[in-house]
Design a protein around this motif. Structure first.
Motif, PDB file in Angstrom:
ATOM      1  N   PHE A  97       1.281  -1.462   0.234  1.00 33.31           N
ATOM      2  CA  PHE A  97       0.012   0.162   0.194  1.00 33.31           C
ATOM      3  C   PHE A  97       0.995   1.214  -0.331  1.00 33.31           C
ATOM      4  N   THR A  98       1.590   1.430   0.077  1.00 35.36           N
ATOM      5  CA  THR A  98       3.551   2.287  -0.306  1.00 35.36           C
ATOM      6  C   THR A  98       2.552   3.502  -1.414  1.00 35.36           C
ATOM      7  N   THR A  99       2.225   3.040  -2.572  1.00 40.05           N
ATOM      8  CA  THR A  99       1.765   3.911  -3.279  1.00 40.05           C
ATOM      9  C   THR A  99       0.316   4.605  -3.329  1.00 40.05           C
ATOM     10  N   ARG A 100      -0.453   3.970  -2.602  1.00 37.64           N
ATOM     11  CA  ARG A 100      -1.138   4.431  -2.038  1.00 37.64           C
ATOM     12  C   ARG A 100      -1.381   5.214  -1.147  1.00 37.64           C
ATOM     13  N   LYS A 101      -0.606   5.102  -0.019  1.00 37.24           N
ATOM     14  CA  LYS A 101      -0.228   6.502   1.579  1.00 37.24           C
ATOM     15  C   LYS A 101       0.621   7.421  -0.020  1.00 37.24           C
ATOM     16  N   THR A 260       3.222   4.921 -12.204  1.00 36.11           N
ATOM     17  CA  THR A 260       3.818   4.672 -13.443  1.00 36.11           C
ATOM     18  C   THR A 260       4.477   4.159 -13.733  1.00 36.11           C
ATOM     19  N   THR A 261       6.078   3.811 -14.268  1.00 33.18           N
ATOM     20  CA  THR A 261       6.924   2.963 -14.528  1.00 33.18           C
ATOM     21  C   THR A 261       7.135   3.276 -15.964  1.00 33.18           C
ATOM     22  N   LEU A 262       8.232   3.458 -16.938  1.00 38.18           N
ATOM     23  CA  LEU A 262       7.955   2.993 -18.466  1.00 38.18           C
ATOM     24  C   LEU A 262       9.683   2.908 -18.889  1.00 38.18           C
ATOM     25  N   SER A 263       9.906   2.574 -19.442  1.00 40.26           N
ATOM     26  CA  SER A 263      11.208   2.009 -20.087  1.00 40.26           C
ATOM     27  C   SER A 263      11.542   1.628 -21.461  1.00 40.26           C
ATOM     28  N   PRO A 264      13.051   1.570 -21.381  1.00 47.15           N
ATOM     29  CA  PRO A 264      13.025   1.267 -23.358  1.00 47.15           C
ATOM     30  C   PRO A 264      12.300   0.269 -23.410  1.00 47.15           C
ATOM     31  N   HIS A 270      10.689   5.981 -25.078  1.00 47.64           N
ATOM     32  CA  HIS A 270      11.880   5.891 -23.869  1.00 47.64           C
ATOM     33  C   HIS A 270      13.147   5.148 -23.861  1.00 47.64           C
ATOM     34  N   ALA A 271      13.462   5.347 -25.062  1.00 44.96           N
ATOM     35  CA  ALA A 271      14.326   4.435 -25.140  1.00 44.96           C
ATOM     36  C   ALA A 271      15.942   4.896 -24.859  1.00 44.96           C
ATOM     37  N   ASP A 272      15.668   6.471 -24.074  1.00 45.88           N
ATOM     38  CA  ASP A 272      16.891   6.818 -23.041  1.00 45.88           C
ATOM     39  C   ASP A 272      16.836   6.900 -22.336  1.00 45.88           C
ATOM     40  N   HIS A 273      15.403   6.633 -21.043  1.00 47.10           N
ATOM     41  CA  HIS A 273      15.425   7.513 -19.745  1.00 47.10           C
ATOM     42  C   HIS A 273      14.429   6.219 -19.579  1.00 47.10           C
ATOM     43  N   LEU A 274      14.259   6.230 -18.209  1.00 50.05           N
ATOM     44  CA  LEU A 274      13.057   5.710 -17.871  1.00 50.05           C
ATOM     45  C   LEU A 274      12.509   6.507 -17.031  1.00 50.05           C
ATOM     46  N   HIS A 275      10.971   6.378 -16.982  1.00 47.04           N
ATOM     47  CA  HIS A 275      10.040   7.994 -16.672  1.00 47.04           C
ATOM     48  C   HIS A 275       8.777   6.713 -15.596  1.00 47.04           C
ATOM     49  N   PHE A 276       9.744   7.904 -14.455  1.00 47.96           N
ATOM     50  CA  PHE A 276       8.580   7.601 -13.200  1.00 47.96           C
ATOM     51  C   PHE A 276       7.699   9.071 -12.930  1.00 47.96           C
ATOM     52  N   ASP A 277       6.363   8.510 -13.029  1.00 47.00           N
ATOM     53  CA  ASP A 277       5.195   9.317 -12.073  1.00 47.00           C
ATOM     54  C   ASP A 277       4.289   8.731 -11.045  1.00 47.00           C
ATOM     55  N   GLN A 278       3.846   9.691 -10.336  1.00 48.42           N
ATOM     56  CA  GLN A 278       2.831   9.402  -9.536  1.00 48.42           C
ATOM     57  C   GLN A 278       1.511   9.767  -9.648  1.00 48.42           C
ATOM     58  N   GLN A 285      -0.978   0.678 -10.479  1.00 51.12           N
ATOM     59  CA  GLN A 285       0.464   0.565 -11.349  1.00 51.12           C
ATOM     60  C   GLN A 285       0.633   0.652 -12.869  1.00 51.12           C
ATOM     61  N   PHE A 286       1.165   0.637 -13.035  1.00 54.07           N
ATOM     62  CA  PHE A 286       1.608   0.246 -14.610  1.00 54.07           C
ATOM     63  C   PHE A 286       3.007   0.694 -15.073  1.00 54.07           C
TER      64      PHE A 286
END
Length: 288
Positions: A97-101, A260-264, A270-278, A285-286
């Motif tokens: 439940f960390t993401t929800r908190k 959200t976690t997106l990678s190559p 997203h070939a050159d970075h990791l995208h994180f968001d809340q 989560q995705f």
């Protein structure tokens, strides 16, 4: 006294003694009957003196044990970091439940600041930014990284407070362990493509606005190690060595923390970075 008189007196004494004995025997018999009648009205001795106390004592022990276990269970549930009602703490492991908190921190900036302060994380509040109905923020912070062994960001991480809390958890519980395991070193700094940017998803003219529009996202490009090496998403994602294994582990760990976690592996953008968001999804989560 003649013989007849003596015999009569003797017989009279004998009869008197016999009557007295019979009377006493009758009295004793009556006492015996009363005693037996009283005993008959009493419950059996084993029922009163043995079974009763044993049964009560056993039940008492069971009750005490049950109450002790219930109290212990209550204390465990109340404080266990995996429970949804346990307050978020940066020292606690990442739980289901960390993401929800973290999502709830968007509506409680004072508590978000308190979390950073409690964990001795240095930060500076950012002035509010207003840029139309879809862009801007009022809960931004800069992670100043003044404390020893803190991982620096280049450029400085200027994000929403919930994102800053997420980054601290990601660094301390995922990045540091992965670097030690795969690279045999520590991470000195993380290169990013920034956080706040008033734009739509993909940078187009239509569609939903990105979480970057509220400083609720960050793009991770590379990791500079204490021994001078650099591990980049663009250069080492498919290297098939310890560098790619490190990058994939920090991505997989992020999937347990960020909305959200997106990678190559997601797409070419997203070939050159990791995208994180809340993004606020109620804790869902995705990850890709």
């Amino acid at each position: 006294m003649d013989g007849y008189a003596k015999r009569t007196e003797k017989q009279s004494g004998y009869f008197a003694a016999s009557r007295a004995g019979a009377l006493e025997a009758g009295r004793q018999g009556e006492r015996d009957r009363v005693f037996r009648a009283a005993q008959a009205r009493l419950p059996p001795a084993t029922s009163a003196s043995a079974k009763g106390p044993v049964t009560i004592s056993f039940r008492t022990i069971l009750l005490v044990v049950f109450l002790a276990l219930a109290l212990r269970g209550y204390e465990w549930i109340r404080h266990d970091y995996r429970m949804p009602w346990t307050p978020l703490a940066l020292a606690a492991p990442i739980g289901p439940f960390t993401t929800r908190k973290i999502d709830a921190l968007a509506d409680d900036t004072p508590f978000c600041h308190a979390l950073l302060e409690e964990a001795a994380i240095s930060y500076s509040p950012l002035p509010p930014v207003t840029a139309g109905p879809q862009c801007g923020y009022d809960n931004g912070v800069t992670l100043t990284r003044d404390q020893p062994q803190a991982i620096a960001y280049s450029p400085a991480a200027k994000t929403s407070c919930p994102m800053a809390v997420s980054l601290v958890l990601w660094e301390n519980q995922i990045v540091k362990a992965a670097a030690a395991r795969h690279l045999g070193s520590t991470v000195a700094s993380i290169s990013t493509y920034g956080s706040y940017s008033c734009r739509r998803i993909g940078g187009g003219q239509t569609g939903n606005y990105s979480e970057h529009a509220t400083a609720n996202a960050i793009d991770i490009a590379a990791f500079r190690l204490a021994d001078g090496r650099t591990v980049s998403v663009a250069g080492h994602w498919n290297a098939d060595d310890e560098r790619s294994r490190f990058l994939r582990e920090v991505r997989d760990g992020a999937c347990t923390l960020f909305a959200t976690t997106l990678s190559p592996d997601y797409n070419e953008a997203h070939a050159d970075h990791l995208h994180f968001d809340q993004a606020s999804r109620g804790g869902s989560q995705f990850c890709q």
